[in-house]
Write a protein that holds these residues in place. Structure first.
Motif, PDB file in Angstrom:
ATOM      1  N   THR A   1       0.826  -1.204   0.000  1.00 56.60           N
ATOM      2  CA  THR A   1       0.000   0.000   0.000  1.00 56.60           C
ATOM      3  C   THR A   1       0.862   1.258   0.000  1.00 56.60           C
ATOM      4  OG1 THR A   1      -0.117  -0.041   2.423  1.00 56.60           O
ATOM      5  CG2 THR A   1      -1.894  -1.139   1.218  1.00 56.60           C
ATOM      6  N   GLU A   2       0.191   2.369  -0.227  1.00 53.52           N
ATOM      7  CA  GLU A   2       0.867   3.671  -0.190  1.00 53.52           C
ATOM      8  C   GLU A   2       0.734   4.240   1.226  1.00 53.52           C
ATOM      9  OE1 GLU A   2       0.538   8.112  -2.259  1.00 53.52           O
ATOM     10  OE2 GLU A   2      -0.685   6.446  -2.978  1.00 53.52           O
ATOM     11  N   PRO A   3       1.842   4.408   1.949  1.00 47.87           N
ATOM     12  CA  PRO A   3       1.748   4.877   3.337  1.00 47.87           C
ATOM     13  C   PRO A   3       1.524   6.383   3.408  1.00 47.87           C
ATOM     14  CG  PRO A   3       4.042   4.654   2.736  1.00 47.87           C
ATOM     15  CD  PRO A   3       3.233   4.199   1.533  1.00 47.87           C
ATOM     16  N   ASP A   4       1.079   6.846   4.571  1.00 47.86           N
ATOM     17  CA  ASP A   4       1.067   8.283   4.813  1.00 47.86           C
ATOM     18  C   ASP A   4       1.980   8.565   5.999  1.00 47.86           C
ATOM     19  OD1 ASP A   4      -0.320   8.086   7.298  1.00 47.86           O
ATOM     20  OD2 ASP A   4      -2.229   7.982   6.238  1.00 47.86           O
ATOM     21  N   ALA A   5       2.130   9.816   6.333  1.00 48.92           N
ATOM     22  CA  ALA A   5       3.102  10.206   7.348  1.00 48.92           C
ATOM     23  C   ALA A   5       2.625   9.958   8.776  1.00 48.92           C
ATOM     24  CB  ALA A   5       3.449  11.688   7.175  1.00 48.92           C
ATOM     25  N   ALA A   6       1.336   9.665   8.978  1.00 49.84           N
ATOM     26  CA  ALA A   6       0.781   9.612  10.337  1.00 49.84           C
ATOM     27  C   ALA A   6       1.511   8.654  11.274  1.00 49.84           C
ATOM     28  CB  ALA A   6      -0.705   9.290  10.274  1.00 49.84           C
ATOM     29  N   PRO A   7       1.749   7.380  10.905  1.00 46.42           N
ATOM     30  CA  PRO A   7       2.444   6.498  11.853  1.00 46.42           C
ATOM     31  C   PRO A   7       3.845   6.991  12.196  1.00 46.42           C
ATOM     32  CG  PRO A   7       1.394   5.222  10.116  1.00 46.42           C
ATOM     33  CD  PRO A   7       1.339   6.662   9.683  1.00 46.42           C
ATOM     34  N   ALA A   8       4.547   7.561  11.204  1.00 45.99           N
ATOM     35  CA  ALA A   8       5.907   8.045  11.440  1.00 45.99           C
ATOM     36  C   ALA A   8       5.910   9.231  12.395  1.00 45.99           C
ATOM     37  CB  ALA A   8       6.560   8.429  10.112  1.00 45.99           C
ATOM     38  N   THR A   9       5.060  10.213  12.134  1.00 46.47           N
ATOM     39  CA  THR A   9       5.029  11.394  13.005  1.00 46.47           C
ATOM     40  C   THR A   9       4.520  11.026  14.394  1.00 46.47           C
ATOM     41  OG1 THR A   9       2.833  11.979  12.130  1.00 46.47           O
ATOM     42  CG2 THR A   9       4.731  13.022  11.107  1.00 46.47           C
TER      43      THR A   9
ATOM     44  N   ASP B   1      -1.975  24.288  11.843  1.00 49.93           N
ATOM     45  CA  ASP B   1      -0.959  23.250  11.743  1.00 49.93           C
ATOM     46  C   ASP B   1      -0.859  22.732  10.310  1.00 49.93           C
ATOM     47  OD1 ASP B   1      -0.688  23.558  14.451  1.00 49.93           O
ATOM     48  OD2 ASP B   1      -1.827  21.763  14.975  1.00 49.93           O
ATOM     49  N   GLU B   2      -1.987  22.526   9.675  1.00 46.12           N
ATOM     50  CA  GLU B   2      -2.006  22.010   8.309  1.00 46.12           C
ATOM     51  C   GLU B   2      -1.328  22.977   7.342  1.00 46.12           C
ATOM     52  OE1 GLU B   2      -6.090  21.188   7.495  1.00 46.12           O
ATOM     53  OE2 GLU B   2      -6.210  19.544   8.939  1.00 46.12           O
ATOM     54  N   PHE B   3      -1.441  24.271   7.608  1.00 45.57           N
ATOM     55  CA  PHE B   3      -0.799  25.264   6.756  1.00 45.57           C
ATOM     56  C   PHE B   3       0.713  25.059   6.755  1.00 45.57           C
ATOM     57  CE2 PHE B   3       1.529  29.283   6.510  1.00 45.57           C
ATOM     58  CZ  PHE B   3       1.107  29.769   5.280  1.00 45.57           C
TER      59      PHE B   3
ATOM     60  N   LEU C   1       7.404  18.563  14.143  1.00 45.57           N
ATOM     61  CA  LEU C   1       7.492  19.737  15.011  1.00 45.57           C
ATOM     62  C   LEU C   1       6.120  20.367  15.227  1.00 45.57           C
ATOM     63  CD1 LEU C   1      10.723  21.394  13.567  1.00 45.57           C
ATOM     64  CD2 LEU C   1      10.502  20.155  15.726  1.00 45.57           C
ATOM     65  N   THR C   2       5.312  20.388  14.185  1.00 46.36           N
ATOM     66  CA  THR C   2       3.972  20.960  14.288  1.00 46.36           C
ATOM     67  C   THR C   2       3.102  20.137  15.230  1.00 46.36           C
ATOM     68  OG1 THR C   2       4.145  21.836  12.040  1.00 46.36           O
ATOM     69  CG2 THR C   2       1.950  21.656  12.949  1.00 46.36           C
ATOM     70  N   ARG C   3       3.181  18.817  15.098  1.00 46.41           N
ATOM     71  CA  ARG C   3       2.391  17.937  15.965  1.00 46.41           C
ATOM     72  C   ARG C   3       2.872  18.014  17.413  1.00 46.41           C
ATOM     73  NH1 ARG C   3      -0.472  13.466  13.242  1.00 46.41           N
ATOM     74  NH2 ARG C   3      -0.365  13.797  10.996  1.00 46.41           N
TER      75      ARG C   3
END
Length: 468
Positions: free
Chosen positions: A76-84, A142-144, A164-166
């Motif tokens: 699958t194509e991962p997203d950044a959520a688990p890493a962050t 944060d999304e910005f 850093l944002t999270r």
């Protein structure tokens, strides 16, 4: 029961092998790695061990098990959520201070704004303006920042800004609740700052974009300092992010542990208590516990006086998760060099400011008097690592040090010593001489010269430690 709980380390090993295979294949999204039966045979694993390994792979969002005909473990194509999330878990437990967070943001976010101004196209301008129009709440704020960092085209920098944002958002949970008028004033200021940054980036004014971003980061951090109340964290918010029930539960438990002060060694709750508290099935809770154990957040102890024991998070799982996600994003050698140079050159400035500290002075004296290492790849690598890690430790920013560890892991995975040319004696002497000259500038208090020499050294060194 014991047999069902024992496969942890073996499952983690198999998960790592599966992820390595995905990387070796070039991360072909949609391709099947094989059926459950085929994978059991390939890795000589029982069904329970393989299924636990698959859970970890799914947790990293690199593959998922598809049932039915033509099913199997599909990439699958991962997203950044688990890493962050993994990185924030570790840094939050480590007790990173607002000052460390500010220093990291002041270094990396202006860099991101400057690069975005140099590289942005009209599609990027549209995306940034759309993000600006939606940035009327703290979450959208944060999304910005994340959207802006993505426009740099540097996936390493973008991920670090996301972390850093999270982390900043997590600190906000420790702030006293401001009045409605304060909230309105803050949101207006944030929006005005964002508008100015977008205008500078759109105009291609890199210098102004950097300046405005730095001022904005200082404002946000000053607000945190003003409202921060250590030890008075509000209750952890309900988890609304999508995901499997066990994964969502693991996130909720982790947040509740943090909200309770992260008392290492304490019993967070017996299994029966946790089943009632979170209103989940035993299978969901046990799967969530396995994820918590993987991230070294907590472990389940059986028997009298047992329960979910709060443990001390270790950096390894977070580092591996981040490095795995960046494998998918495929940063170039230039991307890695760009961020590493920014951090290491900034570390030198901090060490100059602390040069009179006895620990710093001793390190500088020892390295100034050190002998030139023999021209062997391993020995030269050790000398380099000792010098650069030592400077980073003296600078003392745990956020930036973790980022450097991630970069080192990426280099280890892609640019190994077997691919590096054996350095000539003259090259080794030049490297050692560069160390000495950097130390001389630090000891004399000449920050700008120390920066110059550090930057030149890293540029020269990159031809050996990493190939584009």
């Amino acid at each position: 029961m014991v047999a069902a709980e024992s496969p942890g380390p073996r499952a983690a090993q198999i998960a790592a092998l599966i992820e390595t295979e995905i990387i070796r294949r070039g991360w072909p999204v949609g391709e099947s790695l094989g059926s459950e039966a085929a994978l059991q045979l390939q890795y000589s694993a029982s069904r329970s061990v393989l299924r636990e390994a698959v859970r970890l792979v799914e947790h990293h969002q690199v593959a998922r098990m598809r049932k039915g005909p033509n099913g199997g473990l599909v990439i699958t194509e991962p997203d950044a959520a688990p890493a962050t999330r993994a990185m924030v878990i570790y840094l939050e437990y480590a007790g990173v201070t607002i000052d460390e967070l500010l220093a990291a943001r002041l270094l990396l976010e202006p860099l991101a704004s400057g690069l975005a101004a140099e590289r942005i196209d009209e599609a990027g301008i549209d995306r940034l303006r759309t993000s600006l129009a939606a940035s009327g709440s703290p979450r959208r704020h944060d999304e910005f920042h994340v959207a802006l960092a993505e426009l740099t085209g540097n996936p390493v920098l973008a991920l670090f800004v996301d972390i850093l944002t999270r982390l900043t958002a997590r600190y906000a949970l420790d702030t006293r609740l401001p009045s409605e008028s304060e909230v309105s004033d803050t949101v207006r200021r944030l929006s005005a700052d964002h508008a100015g940054i977008v205008e500078a980036i759109t105009a291609g004014d890199s210098a102004r974009a950097k300046t405005l971003t730095g001022e904005h980061v200082r404002m946000v951090t000053d607000w945190l300092r003003q409202h921060y109340r250590s030890g008075t964290r509000r209750a952890a918010p309900a988890v609304t992010e999508p995901g499997k029930r066990a994964e969502v539960l693991a996130t909720q438990i982790r947040r509740d542990i943090a909200a309770g002060g992260w008392r290492t060694g304490s019993v967070f709750g017996a299994e029966a208590d946790l089943l009632e508290r979170y209103a989940v099935s035993r299978s969901v809770l046990r799967e969530a516990v396995r994820l918590l154990e993987y991230h070294t957040v907590a472990r389940m102890r059986r028997g009298p006086g047992g329960g979910l024991i709060v443990t001390e998070p270790q950096p390894g799982p977070a580092l591996d998760t981040v490095a795995l996600y960046l494998e998918y994003r495929r940063p170039t050698a230039g991307d890695v060099r760009q961020v590493r140079e920014a951090i290491e050159v900034d570390n030198v400035v901090t060490v100059v400011e602390r040069r009179d500290d006895p620990t710093v002075a001793a390190f500088l004296a020892d390295h100034a008097a050190a002998e030139v290492p023999p021209p062997e790849v391993e020995r030269v690598g050790q000398a380099e690592l000792c010098f650069h890690n030592g400077i980073a430790d003296l600078a003392g920013n745990r956020v930036l040090n973790m980022f450097l560890a991630i970069l080192a892991e990426l280099v280890r995975r892609h640019w190994t010593p077997t691919q590096q040319p054996v350095p000539a004696a003259a090259d080794v002497a030049d490297m050692h001489h560069a160390h000495v000259r950097i130390i001389e500038a630090i000891r004399s208090g000449d920050a700008s010269l120390a920066q110059h020499r550090s930057r030149r050294h890293l540029e020269a060194l990159s031809s050996w430690w990493m190939h584009a």
